[in-house]
Enzyme design. Structure first.
Site, PDB file in Angstrom:
ATOM      1  N   LYS A  42       0.835  -1.211   0.000  1.00 58.38           N
ATOM      2  CA  LYS A  42       0.000   0.000   0.000  1.00 58.38           C
ATOM      3  C   LYS A  42       0.871   1.264   0.000  1.00 58.38           C
ATOM      4  O   LYS A  42       2.050   1.206   0.380  1.00 58.38           O
ATOM      5  CB  LYS A  42      -0.945  -0.019   1.200  1.00 58.38           C
ATOM      6  N   TYR A 263      14.539  30.268   9.820  1.00 58.30           N
ATOM      7  CA  TYR A 263      13.283  30.909  10.213  1.00 58.30           C
ATOM      8  C   TYR A 263      13.168  30.998  11.729  1.00 58.30           C
ATOM      9  O   TYR A 263      13.503  30.060  12.454  1.00 58.30           O
ATOM     10  CB  TYR A 263      12.092  30.089   9.698  1.00 58.30           C
TER      11      TYR A 263
END
Ligand SMILES: *Cc1c(COP(=O)(O)O)cnc(C)c1O
Length: 372
Positions: A42, A263
């Site tokens: 999956k 940041y």
């Protein structure tokens, strides 16, 4: 997922070792024998590429494959020979039964309506159709609950036209071997199974293969361990590492005491440091929760990732590395044998599954080992 075809133009290189996946499959198959060993594929084989991984596992002898969604099954089908079974864990969405037979996919039936839809489709085709039935043994996520099993069994001709290949269930705590939930779910599974017509059974994911033969039944369903993730935290990881992620250095600079990085200025230098900016960021699945705590391996040395993780880049403190070894274009390891997926996940406060399934589509992807 459309992989970046340009090695020189990409920010990072993801290498998937197909030989390691094949060795992991052999180890799991031996542990589970005489049960058969499937492969759970999956989410594009946990982010590693279902087409390539599926082909390699087929060559290794695997003939049973699980995906989550119908469209994942349709995408995988052309990459596997017709004698490979592809099971769709979520079963048919309403009115999609014909797509299952068109693409030779086998549903996992999780509810009475899904079973009724499959039965009706078999009736319309005038032949019997394969299916797996999933029952809920305590995880409360997928499959028929015990009372729903009873309701199903009470329907006249409840299995008409359905060839029941396996009854399956899934464990919630198999990664913790001494969790009492494992034995409880095993007992519930056996009790539900006893009420169904006799048929083979499947219970074990990767972790449960290591819980012992009581959990193996007729078919085991490993995913994570194939891809190198540790099947449990209680013992050393017996699986071979599969993934290597190498980021490219974009720039280097020297910063002085009191200078900040990134940041929100989340890192402040306490002395002169050498900083390398590497072109992998949270948009590549390099989880932002690793800001200021991640590590990379540069020229064989562990170095700290400093400052916030940006969308497209991270910053490393490479003061310990001779500058000649860290230049624009140099490769640094973000995931490798010395710093495997589970270690990355630990720093990000998550699990290896999430690290792998987030691996970005911007990476240039390279496969090593025997694909066929
Ligand atoms: C994902 C999944 C698996 C594989 O689990 P791993 O822990 O990755 O081995 C097996 N069975 C079901 C039903 C699943 O959803």
């Amino acid at each position: 997922m459309s992989a970046n075809p340009h090695k020189n133009r990409s920010g990072a290189i993801l290498t998937v070792d197909l030989d390691a996946i094949r060795a992991n499959y052999r180890l799991l198959r031996e542990r589970a024998a005489p049960a058969l060993c499937s492969a759970v594929m999956k989410s594009d084989a946990y982010g590693l590429g279902a087409a390539m991984v599926g082909g390699a596992l087929y060559a290794e002898g695997c003939r049973h494959f699980f995906v989550a969604h119908l469209d994942e099954g349709i995408a995988l089908r052309p990459h596997l020979a017709p004698d490979a079974a592809i099971y769709v864990l979520h079963g048919p969405p309403p009115a999609t039964e014909a797509e299952f037979t068109e693409h030779a996919l086998t549903p996992v039936l999780n509810s009475v309506p899904q079973a009724a839809g499959w039965r009706a489709h078999a009736g319309a085709l005038g032949r019997s159709l394969d299916a797996i039935v999933q029952v809920d043994s305590g995880m409360s996520r997928m499959g028929m609950e015990p009372a729903e099993v009873d309701a199903w069994l009470a329907e006249p001709g409840f299995l008409d036209g359905i060839r029941l290949l396996y009854v399956m269930s899934h464990l919630a705590c198999a990664d913790v071997p001494d969790n009492p939930m494992n034995a409880l779910q095993l007992a519930r599974f056996q009790a539900i199974r006893a009420r169904l017509p006799a048929c083979p059974a499947s219970l074990a994911n990767s972790s449960a293969i290591f819980l012992g033969a009581d959990y193996h039944f007729d078919l085991v369903r490993p995913g994570a361990a194939l891809y190198g993730i540790a099947p449990n935290s209680a013992s050393d990881n017996p699986m071979r590492p599969v993934v290597r992620l190498q980021g490219k250095v974009l720039q280097t600079r020297t910063i002085e005491r009191g200078d900040h990085v990134g940041y929100s200025l989340r890192y402040t230098a306490s002395e002169t440091r050498q900083v390398a900016t590497v072109s992998v960021g949270y948009a590549d699945g390099w989880l932002r929760s690793m800001s200021n705590i991640g590590v990379a391996i540069v020229d064989g040395v562990r170095v700290p990732q400093i400052g916030a993780i940006s969308m497209d880049s991270i910053t490393l403190d490479v003061s310990a590395i001779p500058s000649a070894r860290v230049q624009p274009g140099s490769l640094v390891d973000l995931i490798c044998a010395e710093h495997p997926v589970d270690a990355v996940a630990g720093l990000a406060n998550t699990i290896g599954y999430e690290v792998l399934t987030n691996l970005g589509s911007r990476y240039y992807r390279e496969y090593t080992g025997a694909a066929r």
